[in-house]
Design an enzyme around this catalytic site. Structure first.
Site, PDB file in Angstrom:
ATOM      1  N   ARG A  68      -8.948   0.722  10.248  1.00  0.00           N
ATOM      2  CA  ARG A  68      -8.564  -0.573  10.483  1.00  0.00           C
ATOM      3  C   ARG A  68      -9.352  -1.467  10.946  1.00  0.00           C
ATOM      4  O   ARG A  68      -9.298  -2.444  11.241  1.00  0.00           O
ATOM      5  CB  ARG A  68      -7.134  -0.256  11.220  1.00  0.00           C
ATOM      6  CG  ARG A  68      -6.124  -1.148  11.224  1.00  0.00           C
ATOM      7  CD  ARG A  68      -4.999  -0.920  10.020  1.00  0.00           C
ATOM      8  NE  ARG A  68      -3.774  -1.451  10.357  1.00  0.00           N
ATOM      9  CZ  ARG A  68      -2.635  -0.874   9.868  1.00  0.00           C
ATOM     10  NH1 ARG A  68      -2.621   0.047   8.979  1.00  0.00           N
ATOM     11  NH2 ARG A  68      -1.505  -1.435  10.397  1.00  0.00           N
ATOM     12  N   ARG A 104      11.811  -6.042   4.515  1.00  0.00           N
ATOM     13  CA  ARG A 104      11.667  -4.636   4.401  1.00  0.00           C
ATOM     14  C   ARG A 104      12.625  -3.687   5.033  1.00  0.00           C
ATOM     15  O   ARG A 104      12.691  -3.917   6.297  1.00  0.00           O
ATOM     16  CB  ARG A 104      10.245  -4.233   4.673  1.00  0.00           C
ATOM     17  CG  ARG A 104       9.774  -2.827   4.373  1.00  0.00           C
ATOM     18  CD  ARG A 104       8.403  -2.541   4.477  1.00  0.00           C
ATOM     19  NE  ARG A 104       7.626  -2.907   5.665  1.00  0.00           N
ATOM     20  CZ  ARG A 104       6.224  -2.797   5.643  1.00  0.00           C
ATOM     21  NH1 ARG A 104       5.389  -2.680   4.531  1.00  0.00           N
ATOM     22  NH2 ARG A 104       5.618  -3.293   6.864  1.00  0.00           N
ATOM     23  N   ARG A 127       0.457  -9.177  13.480  1.00  0.00           N
ATOM     24  CA  ARG A 127      -0.164  -8.079  12.390  1.00  0.00           C
ATOM     25  C   ARG A 127      -1.126  -8.735  11.318  1.00  0.00           C
ATOM     26  O   ARG A 127      -2.122  -8.272  11.164  1.00  0.00           O
ATOM     27  CB  ARG A 127       0.847  -7.418  12.070  1.00  0.00           C
ATOM     28  CG  ARG A 127       1.765  -6.451  13.295  1.00  0.00           C
ATOM     29  CD  ARG A 127       2.954  -5.889  12.556  1.00  0.00           C
ATOM     30  NE  ARG A 127       2.718  -4.931  11.509  1.00  0.00           N
ATOM     31  CZ  ARG A 127       3.689  -4.730  10.719  1.00  0.00           C
ATOM     32  NH1 ARG A 127       4.915  -5.363  10.663  1.00  0.00           N
ATOM     33  NH2 ARG A 127       3.409  -3.877   9.809  1.00  0.00           N
ATOM     34  N   ARG A 160      12.085  -1.529  10.627  1.00  0.00           N
ATOM     35  CA  ARG A 160      10.910  -1.210  11.817  1.00  0.00           C
ATOM     36  C   ARG A 160      10.870  -2.456  12.588  1.00  0.00           C
ATOM     37  O   ARG A 160      10.914  -3.575  12.491  1.00  0.00           O
ATOM     38  CB  ARG A 160       9.568  -1.218  10.933  1.00  0.00           C
ATOM     39  CG  ARG A 160       9.201  -0.272  10.538  1.00  0.00           C
ATOM     40  CD  ARG A 160       7.995   0.277   9.484  1.00  0.00           C
ATOM     41  NE  ARG A 160       6.974  -0.362  10.328  1.00  0.00           N
ATOM     42  CZ  ARG A 160       5.795  -0.567   9.587  1.00  0.00           C
ATOM     43  NH1 ARG A 160       5.353  -0.106   8.308  1.00  0.00           N
ATOM     44  NH2 ARG A 160       4.670  -1.047  10.055  1.00  0.00           N
ATOM     45  N   LYS A 175       0.837  -1.218  -0.188  1.00  0.00           N
ATOM     46  CA  LYS A 175      -0.067   0.097  -0.153  1.00  0.00           C
ATOM     47  C   LYS A 175       0.979   1.269   0.020  1.00  0.00           C
ATOM     48  O   LYS A 175       0.614   2.309  -0.667  1.00  0.00           O
ATOM     49  CB  LYS A 175      -0.924   0.019   1.398  1.00  0.00           C
ATOM     50  CG  LYS A 175      -1.904  -1.176   1.296  1.00  0.00           C
ATOM     51  CD  LYS A 175      -3.011  -0.818   2.567  1.00  0.00           C
ATOM     52  CE  LYS A 175      -2.341  -0.690   3.863  1.00  0.00           C
ATOM     53  NZ  LYS A 175      -1.577  -1.983   4.278  1.00  0.00           N
TER      54      LYS A 175
HETATM   55  P1  AMP Z   1       1.388   0.143   9.428  1.00  0.00           P
HETATM   56  O1  AMP Z   1       2.654   1.152   9.495  1.00  0.00           O
HETATM   57  O2  AMP Z   1       0.042   0.651   8.576  1.00  0.00           O
HETATM   58  O3  AMP Z   1       1.818  -1.266   9.382  1.00  0.00           O
HETATM   59  O4  AMP Z   1       1.101   0.645  10.925  1.00  0.00           O
HETATM   60  C1  AMP Z   1       1.892   0.173  12.135  1.00  0.00           C
HETATM   61  C2  AMP Z   1       1.181  -0.099  13.381  1.00  0.00           C
HETATM   62  O5  AMP Z   1       0.480   0.967  13.642  1.00  0.00           O
HETATM   63  C3  AMP Z   1       0.083  -1.181  13.469  1.00  0.00           C
HETATM   64  O6  AMP Z   1       0.632  -2.362  13.654  1.00  0.00           O
HETATM   65  C4  AMP Z   1      -0.835  -0.526  14.626  1.00  0.00           C
HETATM   66  O7  AMP Z   1      -0.100  -0.935  15.679  1.00  0.00           O
HETATM   67  C5  AMP Z   1      -0.663   0.895  14.094  1.00  0.00           C
HETATM   68  N1  AMP Z   1      -1.614   1.552  13.460  1.00  0.00           N
HETATM   69  C6  AMP Z   1      -1.712   2.146  12.157  1.00  0.00           C
HETATM   70  N2  AMP Z   1      -2.770   2.356  11.739  1.00  0.00           N
HETATM   71  C7  AMP Z   1      -3.623   2.155  12.627  1.00  0.00           C
HETATM   72  C8  AMP Z   1      -5.081   2.248  12.839  1.00  0.00           C
HETATM   73  N3  AMP Z   1      -5.832   2.627  11.741  1.00  0.00           N
HETATM   74  N4  AMP Z   1      -5.629   1.792  13.909  1.00  0.00           N
HETATM   75  C9  AMP Z   1      -4.937   1.238  14.915  1.00  0.00           C
HETATM   76  N5  AMP Z   1      -3.496   1.168  14.969  1.00  0.00           N
HETATM   77  C10 AMP Z   1      -3.013   1.468  13.932  1.00  0.00           C
END
Ligand code: AMP
Length: 220
Positions: free
Chosen positions: A88, A127, A173, A162, A13
């Protein structure tokens, strides 16, 4: 144009949203990037988010809703935006409807970038990201390595992994995605906004498929 991307962690994404934002001069709102920035800066949102992010769990809805309420009302979003990582879960999607009605806007398209779990784990664990906020370039040790190992091609900063991209957290996740986020596919299908794009392939082919979806939308 107001576009929302759905897709599991590692579906690509972020990469596709960045390309799209550049091409159409849209504001790219990545919830993960916003939260990581908040954690780095030690803001109230960051302090509330950190323990959940460290465990691969969703951060409480209220933290995200406050962040997006503030962002969406800013002038940079008036020309259009791409939502990446928010909402989410169903509660967040309902709150997004509310936030959009507050700014008198609608989503034009929702793209579900679907990818089998079997390839997501390898993509996530390999990554590497550029921690320079102005750059945020993403690489993969095998599929899109930087020219010099460990160094960002775009700005020369040392790349990092990360902390939640480590194997221990990836399964967690992905299971959060399947349990809480994937119901959004039906939610947006019911609103007639959903388009599916196969996320397993070359970045340029996937981008072309996304552009096709957006063109189809603009013709009809
Ligand atoms: P991402 O970079 O999108 O994979 O997000 C990394 C982490 O941020 C996720 O594993 C969640 O802990 C948190 N996170 C990101 N977006 C959301 C969301 N919309 N709602 C809740 N937690 C989020």
């Amino acid at each position: 144009m107001r576009i929302l991307f759905l897709g599991a962690p590692g579906a690509g994404k972020g990469t596709q949203c960045k390309k799209l934002a550049k091409k159409f001069e849209l504001t790219h709102l990545s919830s993960g990037d916003m939260l990581r920035e908040a954690v780095k800066n030690g803001t109230k949102a960051g302090l509330a988010a950190k323990e959940f992010m460290d465990k691969g769990q969703l951060v409480p809805d209220s933290v995200l809703i406050d962040l997006f309420r503030e962002k969406l009302s800013q002038p940079e979003c008036a020309k259009g935006f791409i939502l990446d990582g928010f909402p989410r879960n169903i509660a967040q999607a309902k709150s997004l409807d509310q936030l959009l009605s507050e700014i008198k806007a609608n989503l034009d398209t929702v793209i579900d970038l679907y990818t089998p779990d079997s390839i997501l784990e390898e993509r996530i664990c390999g990554r590497r990201i550029c921690p320079n906020k102005a750059c945020n370039e993403v690489f993969h040790v095998k599929y899109s390595p930087p020219k010099v190992e460990g160094i960002c091609d775009a700005c020369g900063t040392a790349l990092v992994q990360r902390s939640d991209d480590k194997a221990e957290l990836v399964k967690q996740r992905l299971s959060v995605y399947h349990e809480l986020t994937s119901p959004l596919i039906d939610f947006y299908q019911a609103k007639n906004l959903l388009h599916k794009v196969d996320g397993d392939g070359e970045q340029e082919d996937i981008f072309a498929a996304i552009l096709k979806v957006l063109n189809v939308k603009s013709i009809h």
